[in-house]
Design an enzyme around this catalytic site. Structure first.
Site, PDB file in Angstrom:
ATOM      1  N   VAL A 203       0.837  -1.200   0.000  1.00 39.22           N
ATOM      2  CA  VAL A 203       0.000   0.000   0.000  1.00 39.22           C
ATOM      3  C   VAL A 203       0.874   1.253   0.000  1.00 39.22           C
ATOM      4  CG1 VAL A 203      -1.756   1.321   1.276  1.00 39.22           C
ATOM      5  CG2 VAL A 203      -1.936  -1.166   1.133  1.00 39.22           C
ATOM      6  N   CYS A 204       1.990   1.199   0.707  1.00 37.89           N
ATOM      7  CA  CYS A 204       2.860   2.377   0.873  1.00 37.89           C
ATOM      8  C   CYS A 204       3.252   3.030  -0.450  1.00 37.89           C
ATOM      9  CB  CYS A 204       4.092   2.016   1.691  1.00 37.89           C
ATOM     10  SG  CYS A 204       3.701   1.437   3.359  1.00 37.89           S
ATOM     11  N   PRO A 205       3.723   2.268  -1.458  1.00 34.21           N
ATOM     12  CA  PRO A 205       4.119   2.963  -2.683  1.00 34.21           C
ATOM     13  C   PRO A 205       2.953   3.644  -3.397  1.00 34.21           C
ATOM     14  CG  PRO A 205       4.374   0.584  -2.938  1.00 34.21           C
ATOM     15  CD  PRO A 205       4.050   0.841  -1.506  1.00 34.21           C
TER      16      PRO A 205
ATOM     17  N   LEU B  10       2.586   6.936  -1.448  1.00 32.84           N
ATOM     18  CA  LEU B  10       3.725   7.819  -1.674  1.00 32.84           C
ATOM     19  C   LEU B  10       3.691   8.401  -3.078  1.00 32.84           C
ATOM     20  CD1 LEU B  10       6.338   5.614   0.175  1.00 32.84           C
ATOM     21  CD2 LEU B  10       5.385   7.791   0.981  1.00 32.84           C
TER      22      LEU B  10
END
EC number: 1.11.1.26
Length: 188
Positions: free
Chosen positions: A47-49, A52
């Site tokens: 999920v993070c990328p 970001l």
């Protein structure tokens, strides 16, 4: 003690940013500026990328508003560089990433999941006086929306610059505001 309205605590973290050498960031570096601390659990995740990248798509807008942006995880600045150098998505991002392997910054903001050694998915907007004005924390599996972050920052800036005015729900830049008074109580 509430988070909103509190002042950020002293910190010193090493950052990675595209096109720059590693550099240290402290609370003094954001004094007099708006800043976003965008905590995420870890580099090389799922999920993070997406979050970001979404934030990166709003970075020019945020810079235009005078807002510094820092991605923060409990990884090292070396890990941030390695992810940047190996991921097409992360490689496009030009805002700074703070390493927080000693968990000081994550603890300062109260978003460390100690059992995992990871940061919560959390966003903090800090005003030019170092006061936290906005907080958003979501569960690990729920990504954030950078367009909504931009809207909230615009509202926070408007509210700060226009004493006596408040921004109602769904307020957009240029929209009507309210002047709180006894005349409005129970009429909205």
């Amino acid at each position: 003690m509430g988070i909103v309205g509190s002042t950020i605590k002293p910190f010193k973290n090493t950052a990675f940013q595209q096109g720059k050498d590693f550099f240290d960031v402290t609370e003094a570096d954001i004094a007099g500026k708006w800043a976003v601390f965008f905590f995420y659990p870890a580099d090389f995740t799922f999920v993070c990328p997406t979050e970001l990248e979404d934030l990166g798509e709003q970075y020019a807008t945020l810079q235009g508003l005078g807002v510094e942006v820092f991605g923060v995880s409990t990884d090292t600045h070396f890990s941030h560089k390695a992810w940047h150098d190996t991921s097409e998505t992360i490689g496009k991002l030009t805002y700074a990433f703070l390493g927080d392997q000693n968990h000081k910054l994550t603890n300062n903001f109260g978003v460390l999941r100690e059992e995992a050694g990871l940061a919560d998915r959390a966003t903090f907007v800090v005003d030019p006086d170092g006061v936290i004005q906005l907080v958003e924390i979501t569960p690990e599996g729920v990504g954030r929306n950078a367009k909504e972050l931009v809207r909230k920052i615009k509202a926070a800036k408007y509210w700060r610059e226009h004493p006596g005015q408040v921004c109602p729900a769904k307020w957009e830049e240029g929209g009507e505001t309210l002047a709180p008074s006894l005349d409005l109580v129970g009429k909205i």
